[in-house]
Motif scaffolding. Structure first.
Motif, PDB file in Angstrom:
ATOM      1  N   SER A 122       0.770  -1.368  -0.019  1.00 16.54           N
ATOM      2  CA  SER A 122      -0.110   0.145   0.148  1.00 16.54           C
ATOM      3  C   SER A 122       0.922   1.120   0.134  1.00 16.54           C
ATOM      4  N   LYS A 123       1.973   1.038   0.285  1.00  8.35           N
ATOM      5  CA  LYS A 123       2.910   2.417   0.543  1.00  8.35           C
ATOM      6  C   LYS A 123       3.169   3.065  -0.627  1.00  8.35           C
ATOM      7  N   LEU A 124       3.293   2.446  -1.725  1.00  9.06           N
ATOM      8  CA  LEU A 124       3.530   3.187  -3.171  1.00  9.06           C
ATOM      9  C   LEU A 124       2.491   3.871  -3.607  1.00  9.06           C
ATOM     10  N   LYS A 125       1.170   3.263  -3.449  1.00  3.63           N
ATOM     11  CA  LYS A 125       0.108   4.104  -3.735  1.00  3.63           C
ATOM     12  C   LYS A 125      -0.162   5.714  -2.915  1.00  3.63           C
ATOM     13  N   HIS A 126       0.268   5.204  -1.552  1.00  3.05           N
ATOM     14  CA  HIS A 126       0.200   6.346  -0.923  1.00  3.05           C
ATOM     15  C   HIS A 126       1.261   7.547  -1.210  1.00  3.05           C
ATOM     16  N   GLU A 127       2.421   7.168  -1.211  1.00  2.00           N
ATOM     17  CA  GLU A 127       3.717   7.905  -1.627  1.00  2.00           C
ATOM     18  C   GLU A 127       3.182   8.780  -2.886  1.00  2.00           C
ATOM     19  N   ALA A 128       2.721   8.393  -3.726  1.00  2.00           N
ATOM     20  CA  ALA A 128       2.094   9.098  -4.874  1.00  2.00           C
ATOM     21  C   ALA A 128       1.437  10.180  -4.739  1.00  2.00           C
ATOM     22  N   LEU A 129       0.517  10.223  -3.692  1.00  3.03           N
ATOM     23  CA  LEU A 129      -0.133  11.364  -3.306  1.00  3.03           C
ATOM     24  C   LEU A 129      -0.074  11.973  -1.956  1.00  3.03           C
ATOM     25  N   CYS A 130       0.896  11.489  -1.308  1.00  8.40           N
ATOM     26  CA  CYS A 130       1.348  12.063  -0.010  1.00  8.40           C
ATOM     27  C   CYS A 130       1.317  13.550  -0.089  1.00  8.40           C
ATOM     28  N   ASN A 131       0.736  14.296   1.130  1.00 12.36           N
ATOM     29  CA  ASN A 131       0.836  15.682   1.165  1.00 12.36           C
ATOM     30  C   ASN A 131       2.117  16.067   1.432  1.00 12.36           C
ATOM     31  N   PHE A 132       3.177  15.321   1.919  1.00  8.85           N
ATOM     32  CA  PHE A 132       4.376  15.687   2.427  1.00  8.85           C
ATOM     33  C   PHE A 132       5.402  15.529   1.045  1.00  8.85           C
ATOM     34  N   ARG A 133       4.842  15.021   0.113  1.00 11.38           N
ATOM     35  CA  ARG A 133       6.115  14.955  -0.977  1.00 11.38           C
ATOM     36  C   ARG A 133       6.433  16.445  -1.545  1.00 11.38           C
ATOM     37  N   PRO A 134       7.430  16.644  -1.886  1.00 12.74           N
ATOM     38  CA  PRO A 134       8.037  17.829  -2.367  1.00 12.74           C
ATOM     39  C   PRO A 134       7.302  18.437  -3.599  1.00 12.74           C
ATOM     40  N   TYR A 135       7.214  19.537  -3.817  1.00 10.89           N
ATOM     41  CA  TYR A 135       6.458  20.216  -5.030  1.00 10.89           C
ATOM     42  C   TYR A 135       7.651  20.451  -6.159  1.00 10.89           C
ATOM     43  N   ASN A 136       7.308  20.515  -7.317  1.00 10.94           N
ATOM     44  CA  ASN A 136       8.046  20.955  -8.420  1.00 10.94           C
ATOM     45  C   ASN A 136       8.077  22.540  -8.525  1.00 10.94           C
ATOM     46  N   CYS A 137       9.167  23.064  -8.988  1.00 11.89           N
ATOM     47  CA  CYS A 137       9.091  24.511  -8.986  1.00 11.89           C
ATOM     48  C   CYS A 137       8.227  25.061  -9.973  1.00 11.89           C
ATOM     49  N   PRO A 138       7.213  26.015  -9.804  1.00 10.32           N
ATOM     50  CA  PRO A 138       6.239  26.516 -10.730  1.00 10.32           C
ATOM     51  C   PRO A 138       6.624  27.607 -11.649  1.00 10.32           C
ATOM     52  N   TYR A 139       7.872  27.841 -11.692  1.00  8.58           N
ATOM     53  CA  TYR A 139       8.244  28.530 -12.978  1.00  8.58           C
ATOM     54  C   TYR A 139       8.081  28.014 -14.346  1.00  8.58           C
ATOM     55  N   ALA A 140       7.486  29.015 -15.015  1.00  6.25           N
ATOM     56  CA  ALA A 140       7.103  28.449 -16.542  1.00  6.25           C
ATOM     57  C   ALA A 140       8.080  28.726 -17.498  1.00  6.25           C
ATOM     58  N   GLY A 141       9.086  29.586 -17.099  1.00  4.16           N
ATOM     59  CA  GLY A 141       9.738  30.084 -18.271  1.00  4.16           C
ATOM     60  C   GLY A 141      10.987  29.389 -18.562  1.00  4.16           C
ATOM     61  N   SER A 142      11.108  28.335 -17.639  1.00  6.62           N
ATOM     62  CA  SER A 142      12.333  27.611 -18.110  1.00  6.62           C
ATOM     63  C   SER A 142      12.012  26.012 -17.690  1.00  6.62           C
ATOM     64  N   GLU A 143      13.088  24.985 -18.113  1.00  9.35           N
ATOM     65  CA  GLU A 143      12.539  23.522 -17.618  1.00  9.35           C
ATOM     66  C   GLU A 143      13.239  23.620 -16.363  1.00  9.35           C
ATOM     67  N   CYS A 144      12.789  24.030 -15.380  1.00  5.49           N
ATOM     68  CA  CYS A 144      13.512  24.210 -13.956  1.00  5.49           C
ATOM     69  C   CYS A 144      13.212  22.579 -13.306  1.00  5.49           C
ATOM     70  N   ALA A 145      14.272  21.917 -12.772  1.00  3.34           N
ATOM     71  CA  ALA A 145      13.856  20.617 -12.201  1.00  3.34           C
ATOM     72  C   ALA A 145      14.124  20.584 -10.690  1.00  3.34           C
ATOM     73  N   VAL A 146      14.119  21.911 -10.065  1.00  4.57           N
ATOM     74  CA  VAL A 146      14.117  21.999  -8.626  1.00  4.57           C
ATOM     75  C   VAL A 146      13.067  21.726  -8.010  1.00  4.57           C
ATOM     76  N   VAL A 147      13.129  20.797  -6.817  1.00  8.78           N
ATOM     77  CA  VAL A 147      11.973  20.430  -6.194  1.00  8.78           C
ATOM     78  C   VAL A 147      12.163  20.850  -4.683  1.00  8.78           C
ATOM     79  N   GLY A 148      11.161  21.011  -3.851  1.00 10.54           N
ATOM     80  CA  GLY A 148      11.269  21.180  -2.465  1.00 10.54           C
ATOM     81  C   GLY A 148      10.099  21.648  -1.855  1.00 10.54           C
ATOM     82  N   ASP A 149      10.031  21.916  -0.533  1.00  6.91           N
ATOM     83  CA  ASP A 149       8.704  22.585   0.120  1.00  6.91           C
ATOM     84  C   ASP A 149       8.625  23.855  -0.240  1.00  6.91           C
ATOM     85  N   ILE A 150       7.331  24.252   0.541  1.00 11.21           N
ATOM     86  CA  ILE A 150       6.975  25.652  -0.096  1.00 11.21           C
ATOM     87  C   ILE A 150       8.122  26.773   0.353  1.00 11.21           C
ATOM     88  N   PRO A 151       8.632  26.929   1.549  1.00  8.36           N
ATOM     89  CA  PRO A 151       9.377  27.854   1.804  1.00  8.36           C
ATOM     90  C   PRO A 151      10.690  27.944   1.059  1.00  8.36           C
TER      91      PRO A 151
END
Length: 310
Positions: A122-151
């Motif tokens: 069950s672990k894999l299914k949870h991790e795909a939707l986990c609220n604690f998983r890092p976010y992708n950079c929302p910048y749209a002007g480049s293919e930025c691969a940085v991920v992290g928490d909101i701060p």
């Protein structure tokens, strides 16, 4: 894609050259440590694929000497065991699959704050939707691969992408483009707003919608979708006695910039209408967009939502 500064009031800026693609620099908040996999569980180490290092799920394959690997990597290694080079054949490691059923393991985002423990399958299914998983950079002007928490991402947007940072829940920007008759994709500089203790990203861009060139503005919430539904926003553009108004709910940055744009979930302005709003001789776009963000609060008596203005 080009990018430009979004400016307030009277200062006009043209679209500058392409923004640089930023390298994948991450701090401790932006990466998911491999230590999230419990090294104390030797069985769990046995369930790690020697090729991709991911956890293995049925069917788990093994060679004649007992070396295992996942089904995805079996095709990658051309049916040869990566450990002993023997031919793999179609042998299933049923014993290891059965052992996996008895395991309970923490979420791999444990180091980012997730307290949950799950059965192995069950672990894999949870991790795909986990609220604690890092976010992708929302910048749209480049293919930025940085991920992290909101701060971390807010600091990354400010320091690396040099986006416009604003405090407050209302805005009044003017977007400028020379030669607006040219049909091209263009993305203006992202604006990040801080209000209600949250962060929001305002996007503005030009692209081809079918055969028609359009301009589009939309807002994304820096957080998860459920939390995004607590907020609403409006966008208004006009001139010469006419105006267009859009009201909606900001989309989470869990949805990619491209996904939101292609869903047309925002204020869309046909080019001819945008030029009409701009006035002048139609040789330059000067489009003023105003807007506000508010929080929907539950009325304890009637249950209805009432706007909480900043």
């Amino acid at each position: 894609m080009a990018s430009s500064d979004v400016i307030d009031d009277d200062d006009d800026h043209q679209l500058p050259p392409l923004s640089k693609t930023h390298s994948n620099n991450r701090n401790s908040n932006s990466t998911v440590s491999s230590a999230a996999h419990p090294s104390t569980t030797s069985v769990h180490e046995l369930l790690e694929c020697p090729v991709c290092t991911n956890s293995m799920y049925p069917p788990i394959h093994q060679c004649h000497n007992g070396h295992t690997l996942c089904s995805t990597c079996k095709t990658r290694v051309h049916n040869r065991c990566p450990t002993c080079r023997q031919e793999l054949g179609d042998i299933r490691c049923l014993a290891l699959e059965k052992v996996a059923e008895s395991l309970e393991l923490p979420c791999k985002f444990m180091s980012l704050g997730c307290p949950e423990i799950f059965p192995y399958y069950s672990k894999l299914k949870h991790e795909a939707l986990c609220n604690f998983r890092p976010y992708n950079c929302p910048y749209a002007g480049s293919e930025c691969a940085v991920v992290g928490d909101i701060p971390f991402l807010v600091a990354h947007l400010r320091d690396d992408h040099k986006v416009d940072m604003h405090t407050g829940c209302t805005f009044n920007h003017r977007y400028v483009k020379s030669n607006p008759q040219e049909v091209e994709n263009a993305t203006w500089m992202l604006t990040v707003f801080h209000c209600f203790g949250q962060y929001f990203c305002l996007h503005f861009e030009a692209f081809q919608l079918g055969m028609a060139p359009v301009y589009m503005a939309f807002l994304r919430f820096m957080g998860d979708e459920i939390e995004a539904r607590s907020y609403s926003y409006s966008l208004e553009v006009g001139g010469n006695g006419r105006k267009l108004i859009w009201e909606g709910t900001p989309r989470s940055i869990r949805d990619s910039h491209r996904k939101v744009r292609d869903s047309h979930d925002g204020l869309i302005i046909q080019r001819n209408m945008a030029l009409f709003f701009s006035g002048g001789d139609r040789k330059e776009l000067k489009l003023r967009v105003t807007g506000r963000i508010w929080k929907e609060e539950q009325n304890p008596e009637g249950g209805a939502c009432i706007p909480n203005l900043c």
